[in-house]
Design an enzyme around this catalytic site. Structure first.
Site, PDB file in Angstrom:
ATOM      1  CB  SER B 163     -31.446  10.450  18.132  1.00 54.88           C
ATOM      2  OG  SER B 163     -30.151  10.591  17.769  1.00 54.88           O
ATOM      3  NE  ARG B 233     -26.912   3.713   8.694  1.00 57.36           N
ATOM      4  CZ  ARG B 233     -27.972   4.017   9.431  1.00 57.36           C
ATOM      5  NH1 ARG B 233     -27.592   5.242  10.241  1.00 57.36           N
ATOM      6  NH2 ARG B 233     -28.737   3.475   9.370  1.00 57.36           N
ATOM      7  CG  ASP B 329     -28.839   5.872  24.084  1.00 54.57           C
ATOM      8  OD1 ASP B 329     -27.832   6.118  23.449  1.00 54.57           O
ATOM      9  OD2 ASP B 329     -29.948   6.909  23.454  1.00 54.57           O
ATOM     10  CG  HIS B 362     -29.095   6.407  19.933  1.00 51.50           C
ATOM     11  ND1 HIS B 362     -29.576   7.182  20.994  1.00 51.50           N
ATOM     12  CD2 HIS B 362     -28.997   6.880  18.667  1.00 51.50           C
ATOM     13  CE1 HIS B 362     -29.909   8.472  20.211  1.00 51.50           C
ATOM     14  NE2 HIS B 362     -29.582   8.098  18.877  1.00 51.50           N
ATOM     15  CG  ASP B 363     -30.683   2.457  16.164  1.00 53.57           C
ATOM     16  OD1 ASP B 363     -30.994   3.392  15.975  1.00 53.57           O
ATOM     17  OD2 ASP B 363     -30.542   1.645  15.239  1.00 53.57           O
TER      18      ASP B 363
END
Lengths: 207, 395
Positions: B163, B233, B329, B362-363
């Site tokens: 990222s 967040r 992602d 994405h994580d």
């Protein structure tokens, strides 16, 4: 990294024989990277690959090879001209959507191009089509028509004609029989067009 | 939830004790910024794992993402949880701390010991807040290069990160090609997309809309925009996952109840999860740092520094690259990685590109993806062999 001595198809060993040591090699459709690893280990080549399948790319990179996921039909355009000494296309050209465009790119990217093909002019293929009236299944052409990846099959004579059309020079040509044994392809190759199950060509662009 | 909203000031003391090592450079070694400003004096906080060899050839820089810090491995001193890259960095893992000297530095603008907006401005004796200069990814990398100089490390064996960490990897390879033997940019892009800038703007506006933000002066005013930061967040966290992963983890399952409440409690598990993500985040992160670091990502456009040609950024590079993406992602989709690969190919660089099949979004780069570990181990080991690093003794 463990030293492996990959078990190569006899045809891949013949291709490897055509590659000069310490050269730059791009293997298009490199599968799990067996040929590239062999070349890197035994000939100290700078080995790069392109492979369509996820599993093949992962296996190749896990071997420590520089391989990208990509498609011969779409991704060759991004490579600079004369970027490699050899570009290898093993048993793949018949599965591309535009074999002529692909071969043009290969001749642009590499000083030499090594292409291996299954021969649709092989007598067993001709016989099966002629006598049984069915699409032939052989050792090199083992998929039934409805699920074959081979959408642009040709004979040895057809391929030679394409190299002429592209002004490519045939440096070496080998006829491959069903067991993988090879012999020098006779010129113009009418006999081999009937008796060889496949062929390997070392090409260069005529200057 | 409100019990988690403790004032940041109590937290800051913990941070001071827990940053690992840090260096404050002399005033004549200011960090010159892309904005034209400078940070003087510059402080960089970092952690290391493993041992530097005598030739100083096994240094492995790991770059953290937006909300990460120098605790890539080990136990995080504030959260008590494992470091953010516990799956990749450690003894016997692909980034093997038995072989490599792993360095992870808190980015400038961060809130774990490196210079950032929470620092006290000597001119006013108040925290900088929004008078801290805007920083860029390249500024972050410049600060890391100063750290390497401080540590006496000329060349990195490898730079890796996901990222925003991947952005730093690309910037490292472009800015200091001779200092980077191998580069491993994961789930990243050579420029931040309009969609990603848009998500970041939502997060920033959530922080700024919190009255406790106090136009950025919350530290001196004794408040803390915890709600705004938590909402930022929560919104961002959704973008790190995939629809499939959210469905797999939560579906429409209710949280601690048998039936819908017909109120605005966290009826659904996914709501409860996001609230938890938001509230735990604010315990360890500074709202102004969030503004500055998201801005740095938004400004990232590597090709723009090279006449609009990404290939120029890597022209003639001797670095060995492995570019990695994940099928699910959608924040940094595979097409962004392919653009990087195309540019590297056009520049004749040595590049591998792998896309991993996963629903983790994405994580995924932080999570258990066994196929990724096997493949990246192959890349790192081959690069180590090419660099002449001894193979690990096998038990």
């Amino acid at each position: 990294m463990l030293m492996r001595s990959p078990i190569l198809r006899p045809e891949l060993l013949r291709i490897a024989d055509m590659v000069a040591p310490s050269s730059r090699v791009l293997d298009v459709g490199c599968g799990d990277g067996a040929l590239l690893e062999h070349l890197a280990r035994s000939k100290n080549v700078d080995a790069r690959g392109i492979e369509l399948s996820q599993a093949g790319v992962n296996a190749s990179v896990a071997r420590g090879l520089s391989v990208i996921q990509g498609d011969a039909d779409t991704d060759l355009a991004e490579y600079p001209s004369r970027a490699f000494d050899y570009v290898i296309l093993s048993q793949t050209i018949q599965a591309t959507r535009q074999p002529k465009v692909v071969l043009e790119h290969l001749l642009r990217i590499g000083r030499f191009v090594i292409v291996s093909i299954p021969n649709f002019g092989f007598w067993k293929v001709r016989l099966k089509l002629a006598l049984a009236g069915r699409m032939p299944l052989t050792g090199m052409l083992s998929h039934p028509w409805y699920e074959t990846p081979n959408i642009h099959l040709c004979t040895i004579a057809d391929f030679v004609a394409l190299t002429d059309a592209l002004n490519a020079r045939i440096e070496r040509a080998l006829a491959v029989d069903e067991s993988g044994d090879v012999r020098t392809l006779s010129t113009p190759g009418y006999w081999d067009n009937l008796t060889a199950a496949g062929a390997i060509f070392l090409l260069a662009r005529a200057e | 939830m409100s019990t988690l909203f403790q004032p940041l000031s109590t937290l800051s003391g913990d941070v001071g004790a827990a940053i690992g090592e840090s260096v404050t450079f002399d005033a004549d070694r200011a960090l010159k910024l892309d904005s034209g400003g400078e940070i003087k004096p510059l402080t960089v906080a970092w952690k290391t794992y493993g041992t530097l060899n005598a030739q100083k050839s096994n240094a492995f820089l790991v770059c953290h993402a937006l909300t990460g810090d120098q605790y890539a491995a080990g136990t995080h001193p504030i959260t008590g949880k494992p470091g953010w890259w516990q799956t990749m960095v450690g003894p016997g893992l692909p980034i093997d701390t038995d072989r490599f000297f792993v360095i992870c530095a808190n980015v400038v603008g961060g809130c774990m010991g490196s210079s950032g907006p929470h620092d006290v401005d000597p001119a006013t004796n108040q925290p900088f807040g929004l008078s801290f200069p805007v920083i860029t990814i390249r500024d972050m990398v410049r600060a890391q290069a100063m750290l390497l100089d401080h540590l006496g490390i000329e060349q990195l064996f490898c730079v890796a990160g996901g990222s925003m960490g991947g952005m730093q990897v690309l910037q490292w390879a472009a800015s200091y090609p001779e200092r980077v033997f191998a580069a491993l940019p994961i789930a990243t892009a050579a420029r931040h997309s309009a969609q990603n800038i848009a998500f970041h703007e939502v997060g920033r506006q959530a922080i700024m809309a919190d009255p406790d933000w106090q136009a950025g002066d919350y530290l001196s005013k004794g408040t803390n925009p915890r709600k705004g930061l938590a909402v930022a967040r929560m919104a961002a966290h959704i973008t790190y996952l995939s629809e499939a992963a959210l469905h797999r983890k939560f579906g429409r399952t209710l949280q601690d109840r048998e039936a819908l409440s017909y109120r605005f409690d966290a009826d659904f598990q996914v709501e409860s999860y996001l609230r938890h993500q938001g509230s735990t985040f604010v315990d360890r992160f500074d709202a102004n740092s969030y503004l500055y670091i998201t801005r740095a990502m938004d400004y990232f456009d590597l090709a723009a520094d090279y006449g609009g040609s990404l290939a120029e950024a890597f022209r003639g590079s001797k670095t060995r690259f492995c570019v990695v993406s994940f099928t699910s992602d959608w924040l940094f989709p595979t097409i962004e990685s392919k653009k990087i690969v195309h540019a590297l190919n056009a520049g004749g660089a040595n590049v591998s590109f792998v896309e991993f099949e996963t629903d983790k979004g994405h994580d995924a780069f932080l999570l258990e993806v066994p196929e990724m570990f096997a493949t990246l181990r192959g890349f790192v080991d081959a690069a180590a062999e090419a660099r002449g690093l001894p193979a690990k003794a096998r038990a």
